[in-house]
Design a protein around this motif. Structure first.
Motif, PDB file in Angstrom:
ATOM      1  N   GLN A 175      49.807  38.322  57.309  1.00 24.74           N
ATOM      2  CA  GLN A 175      49.959  38.007  55.926  1.00 24.74           C
ATOM      3  C   GLN A 175      48.564  38.141  55.294  1.00 24.74           C
ATOM      4  OE1 GLN A 175      51.510  34.297  54.837  1.00 24.74           O
ATOM      5  NE2 GLN A 175      53.024  35.310  53.300  1.00 24.74           N
ATOM      6  N   PRO A 176      48.091  39.297  54.766  1.00 18.03           N
ATOM      7  CA  PRO A 176      46.861  39.499  54.200  1.00 18.03           C
ATOM      8  C   PRO A 176      46.849  38.680  52.976  1.00 18.03           C
ATOM      9  CG  PRO A 176      47.296  41.735  54.724  1.00 18.03           C
ATOM     10  CD  PRO A 176      48.738  40.741  55.041  1.00 18.03           C
ATOM     11  N   PHE A 177      45.459  38.440  52.311  1.00 17.75           N
ATOM     12  CA  PHE A 177      45.310  37.335  51.174  1.00 17.75           C
ATOM     13  C   PHE A 177      44.619  38.354  50.391  1.00 17.75           C
ATOM     14  CE2 PHE A 177      43.142  34.606  48.651  1.00 17.75           C
ATOM     15  CZ  PHE A 177      44.029  33.303  48.644  1.00 17.75           C
ATOM     16  N   LEU A 178      45.012  38.316  49.187  1.00 18.56           N
ATOM     17  CA  LEU A 178      44.952  39.356  47.916  1.00 18.56           C
ATOM     18  C   LEU A 178      44.269  38.623  46.760  1.00 18.56           C
ATOM     19  CD1 LEU A 178      47.653  41.966  48.094  1.00 18.56           C
ATOM     20  CD2 LEU A 178      45.483  42.250  49.239  1.00 18.56           C
ATOM     21  N   ILE A 179      43.054  38.789  46.202  1.00 23.87           N
ATOM     22  CA  ILE A 179      42.816  38.359  44.986  1.00 23.87           C
ATOM     23  C   ILE A 179      42.783  39.527  43.916  1.00 23.87           C
ATOM     24  CG2 ILE A 179      41.018  37.246  43.784  1.00 23.87           C
ATOM     25  CD1 ILE A 179      40.491  36.958  47.334  1.00 23.87           C
ATOM     26  N   GLN A 180      43.838  39.319  43.086  1.00 21.77           N
ATOM     27  CA  GLN A 180      43.841  40.177  41.796  1.00 21.77           C
ATOM     28  C   GLN A 180      42.889  39.646  40.780  1.00 21.77           C
ATOM     29  OE1 GLN A 180      45.187  42.934  42.126  1.00 21.77           O
ATOM     30  NE2 GLN A 180      46.812  42.564  43.584  1.00 21.77           N
ATOM     31  N   THR A 181      41.921  40.563  40.051  1.00 24.01           N
ATOM     32  CA  THR A 181      41.237  40.476  38.887  1.00 24.01           C
ATOM     33  C   THR A 181      41.751  41.306  38.069  1.00 24.01           C
ATOM     34  OG1 THR A 181      39.506  41.758  39.207  1.00 24.01           O
ATOM     35  CG2 THR A 181      39.556  39.594  40.460  1.00 24.01           C
ATOM     36  N   SER A 182      41.039  41.234  36.807  1.00 20.94           N
ATOM     37  CA  SER A 182      41.618  42.471  35.731  1.00 20.94           C
ATOM     38  C   SER A 182      40.957  43.543  36.009  1.00 20.94           C
ATOM     39  CB  SER A 182      40.806  41.769  34.417  1.00 20.94           C
ATOM     40  OG  SER A 182      39.580  41.792  34.253  1.00 20.94           O
ATOM     41  N   ASP A 183      39.907  43.754  37.031  1.00 20.97           N
ATOM     42  CA  ASP A 183      39.322  45.080  37.290  1.00 20.97           C
ATOM     43  C   ASP A 183      39.303  45.608  38.544  1.00 20.97           C
ATOM     44  OD1 ASP A 183      38.074  45.850  34.516  1.00 20.97           O
ATOM     45  OD2 ASP A 183      37.510  43.815  34.702  1.00 20.97           O
ATOM     46  N   PHE A 184      39.532  44.779  39.552  1.00 17.93           N
ATOM     47  CA  PHE A 184      39.562  45.164  40.915  1.00 17.93           C
ATOM     48  C   PHE A 184      40.439  44.128  41.821  1.00 17.93           C
ATOM     49  CE2 PHE A 184      35.798  42.504  40.107  1.00 17.93           C
ATOM     50  CZ  PHE A 184      35.827  41.733  41.276  1.00 17.93           C
ATOM     51  N   GLN A 185      40.486  44.473  42.983  1.00 15.12           N
ATOM     52  CA  GLN A 185      41.416  43.575  43.891  1.00 15.12           C
ATOM     53  C   GLN A 185      40.648  43.346  45.172  1.00 15.12           C
ATOM     54  OE1 GLN A 185      45.637  44.570  45.254  1.00 15.12           O
ATOM     55  NE2 GLN A 185      44.605  45.270  46.972  1.00 15.12           N
ATOM     56  N   LYS A 196      33.354  36.885  41.485  1.00 12.51           N
ATOM     57  CA  LYS A 196      32.806  36.635  40.072  1.00 12.51           C
ATOM     58  C   LYS A 196      33.570  37.797  39.102  1.00 12.51           C
ATOM     59  CE  LYS A 196      29.107  35.521  37.094  1.00 12.51           C
ATOM     60  NZ  LYS A 196      27.628  35.419  37.124  1.00 12.51           N
ATOM     61  N   SER A 197      34.406  37.121  38.375  1.00 13.63           N
ATOM     62  CA  SER A 197      35.177  38.172  37.511  1.00 13.63           C
ATOM     63  C   SER A 197      35.413  37.709  36.185  1.00 13.63           C
ATOM     64  CB  SER A 197      36.511  38.758  38.207  1.00 13.63           C
ATOM     65  OG  SER A 197      37.250  39.921  37.169  1.00 13.63           O
ATOM     66  N   VAL A 215      37.189  45.735  48.913  1.00 15.55           N
ATOM     67  CA  VAL A 215      37.244  45.759  47.546  1.00 15.55           C
ATOM     68  C   VAL A 215      37.989  47.116  46.808  1.00 15.55           C
ATOM     69  CG1 VAL A 215      35.905  45.333  45.240  1.00 15.55           C
ATOM     70  CG2 VAL A 215      35.359  44.290  47.461  1.00 15.55           C
ATOM     71  N   THR A 216      38.933  46.840  46.314  1.00 17.20           N
ATOM     72  CA  THR A 216      39.628  48.257  45.602  1.00 17.20           C
ATOM     73  C   THR A 216      39.311  48.342  44.023  1.00 17.20           C
ATOM     74  OG1 THR A 216      41.436  47.928  47.467  1.00 17.20           O
ATOM     75  CG2 THR A 216      41.886  49.346  45.640  1.00 17.20           C
ATOM     76  N   LEU A 217      38.821  49.418  44.029  1.00 20.48           N
ATOM     77  CA  LEU A 217      38.661  49.753  42.573  1.00 20.48           C
ATOM     78  C   LEU A 217      39.325  50.948  41.922  1.00 20.48           C
ATOM     79  CD1 LEU A 217      34.610  49.970  42.767  1.00 20.48           C
ATOM     80  CD2 LEU A 217      35.848  47.965  42.164  1.00 20.48           C
ATOM     81  N   PRO A 218      39.477  51.035  40.682  1.00 23.41           N
ATOM     82  CA  PRO A 218      40.491  51.995  40.243  1.00 23.41           C
ATOM     83  C   PRO A 218      40.147  53.304  41.099  1.00 23.41           C
ATOM     84  CG  PRO A 218      39.826  50.819  38.371  1.00 23.41           C
ATOM     85  CD  PRO A 218      38.834  50.159  39.587  1.00 23.41           C
ATOM     86  N   GLU A 219      39.102  53.873  41.332  1.00 24.24           N
ATOM     87  CA  GLU A 219      38.781  55.081  42.068  1.00 24.24           C
ATOM     88  C   GLU A 219      38.077  54.881  43.193  1.00 24.24           C
ATOM     89  OE1 GLU A 219      36.807  57.530  38.983  1.00 24.24           O
ATOM     90  OE2 GLU A 219      38.734  57.452  37.487  1.00 24.24           O
ATOM     91  N   ASP A 220      37.844  53.935  43.890  1.00 18.88           N
ATOM     92  CA  ASP A 220      37.224  53.747  45.078  1.00 18.88           C
ATOM     93  C   ASP A 220      37.497  52.650  45.819  1.00 18.88           C
ATOM     94  OD1 ASP A 220      35.227  54.284  46.940  1.00 18.88           O
ATOM     95  OD2 ASP A 220      33.523  54.448  45.528  1.00 18.88           O
TER      96      ASP A 220
END
Length: 326
Positions: A175-185, A196-197, A215-220
Motif C-alpha cells: 500500500q504505497p503512500f502518496l502525497i498530492q500537492t498542487s504541482d507534483f506527487q 514543501k509546497s 517525485v512525479t511532475l507533469p512532464e517528468d
C-alpha cells in the motif's frame, strides 16, 4: 468343497436368488473366487451351457430387446441424475462465491461510505505533530494543511498537502503512500522526508532523510534517495537535484531557516509564516536576489540584520510591519 459352494453362490447371485446375508457371503466368495480361478471356470461353464441351449423364439428376442432398452434408460436416468447433482453442487458453489463476493463488496462500500476526511492545520509560527491511521508520523510546519482519510483502504494511502510537512511513513509495500500537492506527487513505501509546497511560493522542494521517494511532475519523474533533494521553480518550470553532505533535512523542525537560491519574495513569505509578521517591498523597486544559507538564530531581528549585511537589503520595521528597500 468350498470351491463348489462358492461357484453355487455366484450362480444364485447371477440368477437373482439371494438375500442380504447371502449377498455378504457372495462378496467374500468373489474375493476367493478371483484368487482360485473359480470365475474363469464358471465363465467357461456358462458359455458351454449357452451353446447347448436352443435358439430363442422371436417373442423371447423381443422381450430381451425390451429388457435391454429398459436397462439403458435406467442407466441414462442415473447418469442424468448424477449430472443434475453435479450441476446443483456447481450452482451452490457459485452461489456461495457470489454471496462471499457480495459481502466483501458491501463491506468495502460500507467502509468507503463511512470514511471521513480529517484535516490538520497550523497557523502562523505554529508546528503540529500528528499520527495517521497507519501509524505514520507527521510534523506540520507553519501555515500548512494536511487532509487524510479516517482509515486507509484499497491499494494506496493518499493524503493532500498544502504547505510544508515532515513525513515518517510506516513501511507497507502492498500500500504505497502518496502525497498530492498542487504541482507534483510524491510516492513512497516507507521512509523519512520533507515536502514543501506552499501555494504562493515560487520554489517548492522535496528532501529525503532516509529511504527513497519518487517525485512525479507533469512532464517528468525523479527518484531521490537518502540526503538528496529536488528544488522546483514554479515560475520557470526548472528543477535542480542536489545531494547534501550533511544531515540538514527539515531544519525548520529545530527552529532553523534554510534557503537554497531562494527568491527574496519567498524568503519574505517564510519569515511571515514563522514570525507572524507582514513584509512588503517598497513600491517601484525590483528585487532579484537569490538567497542561500542557513540561519540558526530564532530572532526575527537577527535574520533581518543578516539579510542587510550579507545581501545589502535594507528594511524598516514598525511593529509587525516590515518594508524591504534598496
Amino acid at each position: 468343497m468350498e470351491k463348489n459352494q462358492d461357484k453355487q453362490q455366484i450362480r444364485r447371485y447371477l440368477n437373482g436368488a439371494y438375500n442380504s446375508h447371502e449377498a455378504k457371503e457372495m462378496a467374500e466368495s468373489l474375493l476367493r473366487a478371483d484368487k482360485e480361478g473359480i470365475l474363469d471356470d464358471l465363465a467357461d461353464e456358462v458359455w458351454e451351457e449357452a451353446l447347448s441351449l436352443p435358439e430363442p423364439s422371436d417373442q423371447i428376442k423381443e422381450q430381451y430387446k425390451k429388457e435391454a432398452q429398459h436397462l439403458l434408460e435406467s442407466m441414462q436416468s442415473q447418469k442424468r441424475s448424477f449430472t443434475k447433482r453435479i450441476l446443483y453442487m456447481a450452482t451452490g458453489i457459485a452461489a456461495s462465491i457470489l454471496v462471499i463476493w457480495g459481502a466483501i463488496t458491501m463491506k468495502q462500500q460500507w467502509d468507503i461510505q463511512h470514511i471521513t476526511v480529517a484535516q490538520a492545520t497550523t497557523g502562523f509560527g505554529e508546528k503540529k505533530e500528528l499520527t495517521l491511521p497507519d501509524g505514520s508520523q507527521i510534523i506540520l510546519n507553519a501555515c500548512s494543511k494536511l487532509e487524510y482519510p479516517s482509515q486507509f483502504i484499497g491499494d494506496k494511502r493518499e493524503v493532500q498537502l498544502v504547505g510544508e510537512a515532515y513525513f515518517k511513513v510506516q513501511s507497507n509495500p502492498e500500500q504505497p503512500f502518496l502525497i498530492q500537492t498542487s504541482d507534483f506527487q510524491v510516492e513512497v513505501l516507507g521512509t523519512e522526508f520533507n515536502v514543501k509546497s506552499y501555494a504562493h511560493d515560487q520554489i517548492q522542494s522535496v528532501e529525503v532523510e532516509n529511504g527513497k521517494v519518487q517525485v512525479t511532475l507533469p512532464e517528468d519523474r525523479i527518484r531521490l534517495k537518502k540526503q538528496e533533494q529536488i528544488y522546483l521553480n514554479k515560475q520557470s518550470g526548472e528543477y535542480s537535484k542536489l545531494k547534501r553532505s550533511e544531515n540538514k533535512v527539515a531544519a525548520w523542525r529545530n527552529g532553523a531557516l534554510h534557503f537554497y537560491q531562494t527568491p527574496l519574495t519567498d524568503v519574505a513569505k517564510e519569515l511571515e509564516r514563522r514570525y507572524h509578521c507582514k513584509i512588503s517591498f517598497r513600491q517601484g523597486e525590483v528585487f532579484e536576489n537569490l538567497i542561500s544559507g542557513e540561519h540558526d538564530n530564532q530572532s526575527l531581528e537577527s535574520v533581518l540584520e543578516s539579510l542587510h549585511y550579507i545581501c545589502g537589503i535594507n528594511y524598516e520595521k514598525d511593529g509587525n510591519q516590515i518594508t524591504f528597500y534598496k
